[in-house]
Write a protein that holds these residues in place. Sequence first.
Motif, PDB file in Angstrom:
ATOM      1  N   LEU A 118      62.761 -57.882   5.290  1.00 19.90           N
ATOM      2  CA  LEU A 118      61.556 -57.073   5.118  1.00 19.90           C
ATOM      3  C   LEU A 118      61.830 -55.614   5.488  1.00 19.90           C
ATOM      4  N   GLU A 119      62.620 -55.398   6.520  1.00 20.69           N
ATOM      5  CA  GLU A 119      62.970 -54.026   6.941  1.00 20.69           C
ATOM      6  C   GLU A 119      63.846 -53.342   5.892  1.00 20.69           C
ATOM      7  N   VAL A 120      64.778 -54.091   5.327  1.00 23.86           N
ATOM      8  CA  VAL A 120      65.645 -53.522   4.277  1.00 23.86           C
ATOM      9  C   VAL A 120      64.824 -53.142   3.052  1.00 23.86           C
ATOM     10  N   LEU A 121      63.905 -54.022   2.648  1.00 20.43           N
ATOM     11  CA  LEU A 121      63.073 -53.737   1.476  1.00 20.43           C
ATOM     12  C   LEU A 121      62.148 -52.551   1.730  1.00 20.43           C
ATOM     13  N   ALA A 122      61.698 -52.396   2.966  1.00 18.81           N
ATOM     14  CA  ALA A 122      60.872 -51.232   3.308  1.00 18.81           C
ATOM     15  C   ALA A 122      61.663 -49.939   3.108  1.00 18.81           C
ATOM     16  N   LYS A 123      62.934 -49.960   3.452  1.00 20.02           N
ATOM     17  CA  LYS A 123      63.787 -48.779   3.239  1.00 20.02           C
ATOM     18  C   LYS A 123      63.935 -48.481   1.745  1.00 20.02           C
ATOM     19  N   GLN A 124      63.992 -49.532   0.930  1.00 15.91           N
ATOM     20  CA  GLN A 124      64.081 -49.339  -0.512  1.00 15.91           C
ATOM     21  C   GLN A 124      62.793 -48.736  -1.066  1.00 15.91           C
ATOM     22  N   VAL A 125      61.663 -49.134  -0.501  1.00 20.35           N
ATOM     23  CA  VAL A 125      60.389 -48.532  -0.903  1.00 20.35           C
ATOM     24  C   VAL A 125      60.394 -47.043  -0.577  1.00 20.35           C
ATOM     25  N   VAL A 126      60.899 -46.704   0.601  1.00 21.16           N
ATOM     26  CA  VAL A 126      60.984 -45.295   0.997  1.00 21.16           C
ATOM     27  C   VAL A 126      61.866 -44.514   0.020  1.00 21.16           C
ATOM     28  N   GLU A 127      62.979 -45.126  -0.411  1.00 20.98           N
ATOM     29  CA  GLU A 127      63.863 -44.463  -1.375  1.00 20.98           C
ATOM     30  C   GLU A 127      63.116 -44.149  -2.675  1.00 20.98           C
ATOM     31  N   LEU A 128      62.279 -45.086  -3.118  1.00 18.37           N
ATOM     32  CA  LEU A 128      61.488 -44.847  -4.331  1.00 18.37           C
ATOM     33  C   LEU A 128      60.493 -43.708  -4.130  1.00 18.37           C
ATOM     34  N   LEU A 129      59.860 -43.689  -2.971  1.00 13.35           N
ATOM     35  CA  LEU A 129      58.912 -42.608  -2.683  1.00 13.35           C
ATOM     36  C   LEU A 129      59.632 -41.262  -2.585  1.00 13.35           C
ATOM     37  N   GLU A 130      60.832 -41.259  -2.018  1.00 12.54           N
ATOM     38  CA  GLU A 130      61.617 -40.020  -1.942  1.00 12.54           C
ATOM     39  C   GLU A 130      62.017 -39.554  -3.339  1.00 12.54           C
ATOM     40  N   LEU A 131      62.315 -40.516  -4.224  1.00 11.03           N
ATOM     41  CA  LEU A 131      62.642 -40.163  -5.606  1.00 11.03           C
ATOM     42  C   LEU A 131      61.457 -39.471  -6.270  1.00 11.03           C
ATOM     43  N   GLN A 132      60.270 -40.022  -6.041  1.00  7.69           N
ATOM     44  CA  GLN A 132      59.082 -39.382  -6.602  1.00  7.69           C
ATOM     45  C   GLN A 132      58.855 -38.015  -5.958  1.00  7.69           C
ATOM     46  N   HIS A 133      59.150 -37.909  -4.667  1.00  8.39           N
ATOM     47  CA  HIS A 133      59.014 -36.631  -3.961  1.00  8.39           C
ATOM     48  C   HIS A 133      59.883 -35.559  -4.622  1.00  8.39           C
ATOM     49  N   ARG A 134      61.140 -35.920  -4.903  1.00  8.42           N
ATOM     50  CA  ARG A 134      62.043 -34.957  -5.543  1.00  8.42           C
ATOM     51  C   ARG A 134      61.585 -34.624  -6.960  1.00  8.42           C
ATOM     52  N   THR A 135      61.019 -35.613  -7.654  1.00  6.84           N
ATOM     53  CA  THR A 135      60.504 -35.359  -8.999  1.00  6.84           C
ATOM     54  C   THR A 135      59.354 -34.366  -8.963  1.00  6.84           C
ATOM     55  N   VAL A 136      58.465 -34.530  -7.990  1.00 10.34           N
ATOM     56  CA  VAL A 136      57.340 -33.595  -7.835  1.00 10.34           C
ATOM     57  C   VAL A 136      57.857 -32.194  -7.550  1.00 10.34           C
ATOM     58  N   GLN A 137      58.872 -32.085  -6.690  1.00  9.34           N
ATOM     59  CA  GLN A 137      59.432 -30.778  -6.368  1.00  9.34           C
ATOM     60  C   GLN A 137      60.070 -30.134  -7.599  1.00  9.34           C
ATOM     61  N   LEU A 138      60.808 -30.939  -8.381  1.00  7.81           N
ATOM     62  CA  LEU A 138      61.431 -30.412  -9.589  1.00  7.81           C
ATOM     63  C   LEU A 138      60.388 -29.966 -10.609  1.00  7.81           C
ATOM     64  N   ASP A 139      59.326 -30.760 -10.761  1.00  8.15           N
ATOM     65  CA  ASP A 139      58.261 -30.392 -11.697  1.00  8.15           C
ATOM     66  C   ASP A 139      57.613 -29.082 -11.288  1.00  8.15           C
ATOM     67  N   ARG A 140      57.390 -28.928  -9.975  1.00  8.04           N
ATOM     68  CA  ARG A 140      56.778 -27.690  -9.491  1.00  8.04           C
ATOM     69  C   ARG A 140      57.710 -26.488  -9.718  1.00  8.04           C
ATOM     70  N   THR A 141      58.997 -26.701  -9.429  1.00  2.27           N
ATOM     71  CA  THR A 141      59.968 -25.613  -9.631  1.00  2.27           C
ATOM     72  C   THR A 141      60.059 -25.236 -11.097  1.00  2.27           C
ATOM     73  N   TYR A 142      60.038 -26.256 -11.978  1.00  9.04           N
ATOM     74  CA  TYR A 142      60.108 -25.985 -13.410  1.00  9.04           C
ATOM     75  C   TYR A 142      58.881 -25.208 -13.870  1.00  9.04           C
ATOM     76  N   ALA A 143      57.705 -25.581 -13.353  1.00 11.84           N
ATOM     77  CA  ALA A 143      56.479 -24.877 -13.728  1.00 11.84           C
ATOM     78  C   ALA A 143      56.524 -23.432 -13.259  1.00 11.84           C
ATOM     79  N   GLU A 144      57.028 -23.221 -12.036  1.00  9.12           N
ATOM     80  CA  GLU A 144      57.146 -21.856 -11.516  1.00  9.12           C
ATOM     81  C   GLU A 144      58.148 -21.046 -12.326  1.00  9.12           C
ATOM     82  N   LEU A 145      59.262 -21.701 -12.703  1.00  7.27           N
ATOM     83  CA  LEU A 145      60.272 -21.015 -13.508  1.00  7.27           C
ATOM     84  C   LEU A 145      59.728 -20.654 -14.876  1.00  7.27           C
TER      85      LEU A 145
END
Length: 409
Positions: A160-187
């Motif tokens: 369960l702890e390992v799978l929780a870390k995998q969930v965090v990885e998915l959320l971090e992936l979305q976090h980076r996607t949001v940052q890239l989208d924002r940077t692209y919009a600003e650019l």
Amino acid sequence: MTGAKGQLTFTDDLSRDLELREYGLDPGEDSRLLPNTAVLGALQNLVRLATELCDAPYGVVNIISAEHQHQIGAWGVDPGVCSREDSMCAKVFLSREKTVVPDATLDQRFADNPFVTGEIGNVRFYASVPLQTESGFVPGTLCVFSDKPKELTPEQIGVLEVLAKQVVELLELQHRTVQLDRTYAELRDSNAKLAGFAGRVSHDLRIPLTTILGYVELVEDDPDLQADSTAAKYLDRIGASGRRMLAMLEDVLNYSRVGGGIHPARVSLKETAEEVAQDLGIHDHGFVDVNDLILQADPGQLRTLLQNLLSNAMNYRSPERELRVRISGVSNYHGATVYVADNGKGISPEDRIKVLEPLVRLRRQGDGPGTGLGLATCSSIAKAHGGELTLSETPGGGLTVAVSFPAGF
């Protein structure tokens, strides 16, 4: 400022919701909070795996906002939203420790919770692991539960702890996607402003410059002007300098416009290259060989790219051999790559990165005229399409430019 253990102050609530928005998880007024479709599917699979490995019928990924609990991934139950006050996970997730409760009716933290009393649910067994990011932020939990009392083995808790870390990885992936989208919009916004500014400056400078060149031509056509006089020489220099400045203004304007608005379409490499060669007056010279390729690209920007690369090949031809340029391309499921190979002077390896910067010229003896924006413009066109431009040596001497156009852009 913090309140009682497990509770947040108003300031912390605001900070929490702002942090969730950074991860693309916006609580909003309707209390719904969902990740993008790709992340949602992956979360669903992880929750299902957690329930199967823990031998529990139900599982959810809970995100805790300032006022609500949002089930963004669920297995065995329909994902829903409840008030934070009613949430079981909200009582323990800020401890950053796993929680395993064999029978929630016997635990004072949960005995009167509506998910336990039957008001909302009939939870008996409950286990959760906080979702903690690298920065220390805890957006919620991965939890499994059952309507019957149950124990977990140490191995199941570890899973369960390992799978929780995998969930965090998915959320971090979305976090980076949001940052890239924002940077692209600003650019994109910055490019639009740059293009507008360059257009105004180019217009304001072009009018007086063309007026000056017009007067220079009138004086040069004056029959009283002696061709070998000092005045004629000065006029010739003024005219040459003015025309170079006018060409540079046009190049700067073209460079500023690249990437401002990409409109991909199916376009023929051969047809575009032949049109460019005709515009440059070299269509019938026989030194440009083109292989056809249908690729997905902005037609206007592909045309600009080929025009700059052909002009460079002409400007930097070798004095030792007749100019030859070969334009070709390859495509596969990754996309397409266009190659423009000449047999000119080439560019030494140590200069290949430098010449992609705007307004950089090598200024070698015998080089033709230029502003130093041709290759920089081509590189920007490649990046605007999600690809890249690379330089290498043509076998036998010369320069080969490779420009990639990724699929699905």
